[in-house]
Scaffold this motif. Structure first.
Motif, PDB file in Angstrom:
ATOM      1  N   GLN A 173      11.219 -12.755 -14.534  1.00 49.20           N
ATOM      2  CA  GLN A 173      10.937 -14.186 -14.688  1.00 49.20           C
ATOM      3  C   GLN A 173      11.157 -14.629 -16.135  1.00 49.20           C
ATOM      4  O   GLN A 173      11.342 -13.817 -17.035  1.00 49.20           O
ATOM      5  N   ASP A 174      11.111 -15.947 -16.331  1.00 47.22           N
ATOM      6  CA  ASP A 174      11.288 -16.509 -17.669  1.00 47.22           C
ATOM      7  C   ASP A 174      10.246 -15.952 -18.632  1.00 47.22           C
ATOM      8  O   ASP A 174       9.136 -15.587 -18.235  1.00 47.22           O
ATOM      9  N   VAL A 175      10.602 -15.942 -19.885  1.00 47.29           N
ATOM     10  CA  VAL A 175       9.725 -15.454 -20.945  1.00 47.29           C
ATOM     11  C   VAL A 175       8.569 -16.429 -21.149  1.00 47.29           C
ATOM     12  O   VAL A 175       8.723 -17.641 -21.067  1.00 47.29           O
ATOM     13  N   GLU A 176       7.401 -15.835 -21.418  1.00 52.66           N
ATOM     14  CA  GLU A 176       6.224 -16.597 -21.830  1.00 52.66           C
ATOM     15  C   GLU A 176       5.722 -15.985 -23.132  1.00 52.66           C
ATOM     16  O   GLU A 176       6.000 -14.824 -23.439  1.00 52.66           O
ATOM     17  N   TYR A 177       4.971 -16.792 -23.874  1.00 51.18           N
ATOM     18  CA  TYR A 177       4.448 -16.355 -25.166  1.00 51.18           C
ATOM     19  C   TYR A 177       2.929 -16.366 -25.082  1.00 51.18           C
ATOM     20  O   TYR A 177       2.324 -17.368 -24.720  1.00 51.18           O
ATOM     21  N   LEU A 178       2.328 -15.241 -25.411  1.00 52.35           N
ATOM     22  CA  LEU A 178       0.892 -15.054 -25.284  1.00 52.35           C
ATOM     23  C   LEU A 178       0.241 -14.987 -26.659  1.00 52.35           C
ATOM     24  O   LEU A 178       0.704 -14.269 -27.542  1.00 52.35           O
ATOM     25  N   VAL A 179      -0.844 -15.754 -26.801  1.00 59.44           N
ATOM     26  CA  VAL A 179      -1.677 -15.700 -28.002  1.00 59.44           C
ATOM     27  C   VAL A 179      -3.072 -15.299 -27.548  1.00 59.44           C
ATOM     28  O   VAL A 179      -3.643 -15.921 -26.650  1.00 59.44           O
ATOM     29  N   TYR A 180      -3.606 -14.259 -28.140  1.00 60.35           N
ATOM     30  CA  TYR A 180      -4.932 -13.764 -27.785  1.00 60.35           C
ATOM     31  C   TYR A 180      -5.947 -14.244 -28.806  1.00 60.35           C
ATOM     32  O   TYR A 180      -5.749 -14.108 -30.011  1.00 60.35           O
ATOM     33  N   ASP A 181      -7.051 -14.823 -28.315  1.00 60.81           N
ATOM     34  CA  ASP A 181      -8.140 -15.284 -29.172  1.00 60.81           C
ATOM     35  C   ASP A 181      -9.171 -14.167 -29.259  1.00 60.81           C
ATOM     36  O   ASP A 181      -9.888 -13.897 -28.293  1.00 60.81           O
ATOM     37  N   TYR A 182      -9.244 -13.500 -30.384  1.00 66.19           N
ATOM     38  CA  TYR A 182     -10.133 -12.353 -30.546  1.00 66.19           C
ATOM     39  C   TYR A 182     -11.604 -12.740 -30.554  1.00 66.19           C
ATOM     40  O   TYR A 182     -12.469 -11.915 -30.267  1.00 66.19           O
ATOM     41  N   GLU A 183     -11.927 -13.998 -30.854  1.00 68.27           N
ATOM     42  CA  GLU A 183     -13.324 -14.429 -30.854  1.00 68.27           C
ATOM     43  C   GLU A 183     -13.840 -14.670 -29.447  1.00 68.27           C
ATOM     44  O   GLU A 183     -14.994 -14.360 -29.144  1.00 68.27           O
ATOM     45  N   THR A 184     -13.020 -15.248 -28.571  1.00 67.12           N
ATOM     46  CA  THR A 184     -13.474 -15.599 -27.224  1.00 67.12           C
ATOM     47  C   THR A 184     -12.959 -14.647 -26.150  1.00 67.12           C
ATOM     48  O   THR A 184     -13.451 -14.649 -25.029  1.00 67.12           O
ATOM     49  N   GLY A 185     -11.938 -13.858 -26.479  1.00 62.74           N
ATOM     50  CA  GLY A 185     -11.330 -12.983 -25.495  1.00 62.74           C
ATOM     51  C   GLY A 185     -10.356 -13.688 -24.565  1.00 62.74           C
ATOM     52  O   GLY A 185      -9.856 -13.099 -23.615  1.00 62.74           O
ATOM     53  N   GLU A 186     -10.071 -14.947 -24.833  1.00 65.18           N
ATOM     54  CA  GLU A 186      -9.176 -15.726 -23.986  1.00 65.18           C
ATOM     55  C   GLU A 186      -7.713 -15.458 -24.329  1.00 65.18           C
ATOM     56  O   GLU A 186      -7.362 -15.237 -25.479  1.00 65.18           O
ATOM     57  N   GLU A 187      -6.892 -15.512 -23.287  1.00 61.31           N
ATOM     58  CA  GLU A 187      -5.446 -15.428 -23.452  1.00 61.31           C
ATOM     59  C   GLU A 187      -4.861 -16.820 -23.235  1.00 61.31           C
ATOM     60  O   GLU A 187      -5.194 -17.481 -22.255  1.00 61.31           O
ATOM     61  N   HIS A 188      -4.005 -17.248 -24.140  1.00 63.85           N
ATOM     62  CA  HIS A 188      -3.356 -18.557 -24.048  1.00 63.85           C
ATOM     63  C   HIS A 188      -1.858 -18.332 -23.877  1.00 63.85           C
ATOM     64  O   HIS A 188      -1.231 -17.658 -24.686  1.00 63.85           O
ATOM     65  N   TRP A 189      -1.289 -18.908 -22.814  1.00 61.99           N
ATOM     66  CA  TRP A 189       0.118 -18.721 -22.467  1.00 61.99           C
ATOM     67  C   TRP A 189       0.905 -19.978 -22.779  1.00 61.99           C
ATOM     68  O   TRP A 189       0.451 -21.088 -22.489  1.00 61.99           O
ATOM     69  N   TYR A 190       2.107 -19.803 -23.338  1.00 60.68           N
ATOM     70  CA  TYR A 190       2.961 -20.934 -23.720  1.00 60.68           C
ATOM     71  C   TYR A 190       4.400 -20.694 -23.276  1.00 60.68           C
ATOM     72  O   TYR A 190       4.836 -19.551 -23.179  1.00 60.68           O
ATOM     73  N   ASP A 191       5.099 -21.793 -23.055  1.00 62.95           N
ATOM     74  CA  ASP A 191       6.502 -21.729 -22.640  1.00 62.95           C
ATOM     75  C   ASP A 191       7.448 -21.543 -23.815  1.00 62.95           C
ATOM     76  O   ASP A 191       8.589 -21.122 -23.620  1.00 62.95           O
ATOM     77  N   THR A 192       6.995 -21.907 -25.021  1.00 64.31           N
ATOM     78  CA  THR A 192       7.858 -21.794 -26.192  1.00 64.31           C
ATOM     79  C   THR A 192       7.147 -21.040 -27.311  1.00 64.31           C
ATOM     80  O   THR A 192       5.914 -21.056 -27.415  1.00 64.31           O
ATOM     81  N   TYR A 193       7.949 -20.404 -28.140  1.00 63.08           N
ATOM     82  CA  TYR A 193       7.407 -19.705 -29.299  1.00 63.08           C
ATOM     83  C   TYR A 193       6.723 -20.688 -30.248  1.00 63.08           C
ATOM     84  O   TYR A 193       5.664 -20.398 -30.799  1.00 63.08           O
ATOM     85  N   GLU A 194       7.322 -21.859 -30.407  1.00 64.48           N
ATOM     86  CA  GLU A 194       6.784 -22.853 -31.338  1.00 64.48           C
ATOM     87  C   GLU A 194       5.359 -23.260 -30.958  1.00 64.48           C
ATOM     88  O   GLU A 194       4.483 -23.375 -31.810  1.00 64.48           O
ATOM     89  N   LYS A 195       5.110 -23.478 -29.667  1.00 67.28           N
ATOM     90  CA  LYS A 195       3.762 -23.854 -29.211  1.00 67.28           C
ATOM     91  C   LYS A 195       2.784 -22.703 -29.437  1.00 67.28           C
ATOM     92  O   LYS A 195       1.638 -22.932 -29.833  1.00 67.28           O
ATOM     93  N   ALA A 196       3.220 -21.478 -29.171  1.00 66.44           N
ATOM     94  CA  ALA A 196       2.355 -20.318 -29.395  1.00 66.44           C
ATOM     95  C   ALA A 196       2.042 -20.167 -30.881  1.00 66.44           C
ATOM     96  O   ALA A 196       0.892 -19.912 -31.255  1.00 66.44           O
TER      97      ALA A 196
END
Length: 98
Positions: free
Chosen positions: A65-88
């Protein structure tokens, strides 16, 4: 820093290899100053192929599938997914500055 991309093709099927190509191509588009690699891998449990960057952004794809960009929040443990590198990258900077 030496940036090495390494995947074990013996553990990957054809859609996983397609994902590998997608994350490598996406990595090549990351701005040069932001592209140091922390690790690369293939998660057997989720099917995700990834390149984890030193700046806390992971370039991911599964099952071709298409690439997604993941940013992990170490304080909350949440994963945030983005369609573009710029948004991540923008979200990661917000986490750093808060």
């Amino acid at each position: 820093m030496e940036n090495i991309i390494k995947f074990d093709l013996n553990k990957m099927g054809s859609s996983d290899i397609a994902s590998m190509h997608k994350v490598i191509n996406a990595y090549r588009k990351v701005p040069h100053s932001e592209h140091d690699i922390f690790e690369t891998g293939f998660n057997l449990n989720t099917g995700y192929v990834y390149i984890a960057l030193e700046n806390n952004i992971q370039i991911c794809s599964c099952f071709g599938q298409d690439v997604e960009y993941l940013v992990y929040d170490y304080e909350t443990g949440e994963e945030h997914w983005y369609d573009t590198y710029e948004k991540a990258f923008e979200h990661d900077n917000e986490l750093i500055n808060n």
